[in-house]
Motif scaffolding. Structure first.
Motif, PDB file in Angstrom:
ATOM      1  N   HIS A  65     -13.826  -4.494   9.373  1.00 36.08           N
ATOM      2  CA  HIS A  65     -12.703  -4.162   8.484  1.00 36.08           C
ATOM      3  C   HIS A  65     -13.162  -4.135   7.035  1.00 36.08           C
ATOM      4  CE1 HIS A  65      -8.897  -3.636   6.726  1.00 36.08           C
ATOM      5  NE2 HIS A  65      -8.832  -4.844   6.200  1.00 36.08           N
ATOM      6  N   ARG A  66     -12.642  -3.172   6.301  1.00 41.92           N
ATOM      7  CA  ARG A  66     -13.086  -2.910   4.930  1.00 41.92           C
ATOM      8  C   ARG A  66     -14.578  -2.641   4.886  1.00 41.92           C
ATOM      9  NH1 ARG A  66     -11.941  -7.193   1.525  1.00 41.92           N
ATOM     10  NH2 ARG A  66     -10.237  -8.060   2.728  1.00 41.92           N
ATOM     11  N   HIS A  90       0.826  -1.209   0.000  1.00 43.26           N
ATOM     12  CA  HIS A  90       0.000   0.000   0.000  1.00 43.26           C
ATOM     13  C   HIS A  90       0.863   1.263   0.000  1.00 43.26           C
ATOM     14  CE1 HIS A  90      -4.140  -1.205   0.078  1.00 43.26           C
ATOM     15  NE2 HIS A  90      -3.991  -2.000   1.121  1.00 43.26           N
ATOM     16  N   HIS A 102      -5.204   3.394  -1.909  1.00 43.86           N
ATOM     17  CA  HIS A 102      -5.469   2.283  -0.994  1.00 43.86           C
ATOM     18  C   HIS A 102      -6.746   1.542  -1.403  1.00 43.86           C
ATOM     19  CE1 HIS A 102      -5.284   0.331   3.080  1.00 43.86           C
ATOM     20  NE2 HIS A 102      -6.533   0.081   2.732  1.00 43.86           N
ATOM     21  N   HIS A 115     -13.712   2.167   4.123  1.00 44.38           N
ATOM     22  CA  HIS A 115     -13.236   1.825   2.779  1.00 44.38           C
ATOM     23  C   HIS A 115     -14.250   2.180   1.703  1.00 44.38           C
ATOM     24  CE1 HIS A 115     -10.125  -0.270   4.924  1.00 44.38           C
ATOM     25  NE2 HIS A 115      -9.542  -0.641   3.811  1.00 44.38           N
ATOM     26  N   ASP A 168      -7.125  -2.320  -2.551  1.00 40.24           N
ATOM     27  CA  ASP A 168      -8.010  -3.250  -1.841  1.00 40.24           C
ATOM     28  C   ASP A 168      -9.065  -3.830  -2.778  1.00 40.24           C
ATOM     29  OD1 ASP A 168      -6.703  -3.116   0.505  1.00 40.24           O
ATOM     30  OD2 ASP A 168      -8.302  -2.139   1.646  1.00 40.24           O
ATOM     31  N   ASP A 184      -7.359   1.916   6.351  1.00 40.97           N
ATOM     32  CA  ASP A 184      -7.117   0.849   7.319  1.00 40.97           C
ATOM     33  C   ASP A 184      -7.125   1.340   8.764  1.00 40.97           C
ATOM     34  OD1 ASP A 184      -7.119  -1.182   5.546  1.00 40.97           O
ATOM     35  OD2 ASP A 184      -4.957  -1.457   5.466  1.00 40.97           O
TER      36      ASP A 184
HETATM   37 ZN    ZN Z   1      -7.627  -1.603   3.442  1.00 43.98          ZN
END
Ligand code: ZN
Length: 175
Positions: free
Chosen positions: A74-75, A7, A110, A79, A114, A47
């Motif tokens: 997460h994500r 990243h 990023h 995101h 992802d 993140d």
């Molecule tokens: Zn990420």
């Protein structure tokens, strides 16, 4: 932390490429690369949902009740592409300074990474949410896999500096 390295390198290359493409001088291009690196990985990137306060909130708040794993997963909502899109609209409307654009560019790099590689590492996805925290879309390549470790990371590590040097190398090559 392989993914974080990829990243960072992608952010560096993105900032460099945008600055060189915009015809910025070398010192601005280098600075742009560094700025985009800051928001491409870690606490100041999407993140942020992997770190202390966010994770504590996720543990304590019943955001899962909102469905699809909840916005704090997460994500999830960090995101979502809608935030940088809104920031870009705001920056264009208010003639935002170049350095803020570069921070935004790192953040967006990023999300792109992802979208391509977000799959296995954290058991979500593939990719990033099309809606604030649900309906993930992405290519779902193996994050932290052989492709990333032995192809992507070395390629990005070479690409960033090469992009910075391109304005100086190009005239030498063409003559
Ligand atoms: Zn990420």
């Amino acid at each position: 932390m392989c993914m974080a390295l990829a990243h960072s390198l992608a952010g560096f290359a993105t900032g460099a490429a945008l600055a060189v493409h915009a015809g910025q001088p070398a010192w601005v291009a280098s600075g742009s690369a560094v700025l985009a690196t800051i928001t491409a990985s870690g606490r100041l990137s999407p993140d942020v949902d992997q770190y202390g306060l966010w994770r504590r909130l996720d543990r304590w708040l019943p955001d899962e009740l909102l469905g699809a794993g909840g916005p704090l997963q997460h994500r999830g909502v960090s995101h979502w592409w809608g935030w940088p899109a809104a920031a870009a609209v705001y920056l264009s409307a208010h003639a935002g300074p170049w350095w803020v654009w570069m921070l935004l560019a790192g953040w967006v790099s990023h999300l792109f990474a992802d979208a391509v590689f977000g799959k296995r590492a954290w058991g979500r996805g593939p990719g990033i949410p099309l809606f604030p925290w649900w309906f993930h879309v992405g290519v779902g390549l193996d994050a932290g896999g052989i492709l990333e470790r032995w192809v992507l990371v070395p390629a990005l590590a070479v690409a960033g500096p090469m992009i910075l040097l391109w304005p100086y190398a190009a005239p030498l090559i063409s003559t």
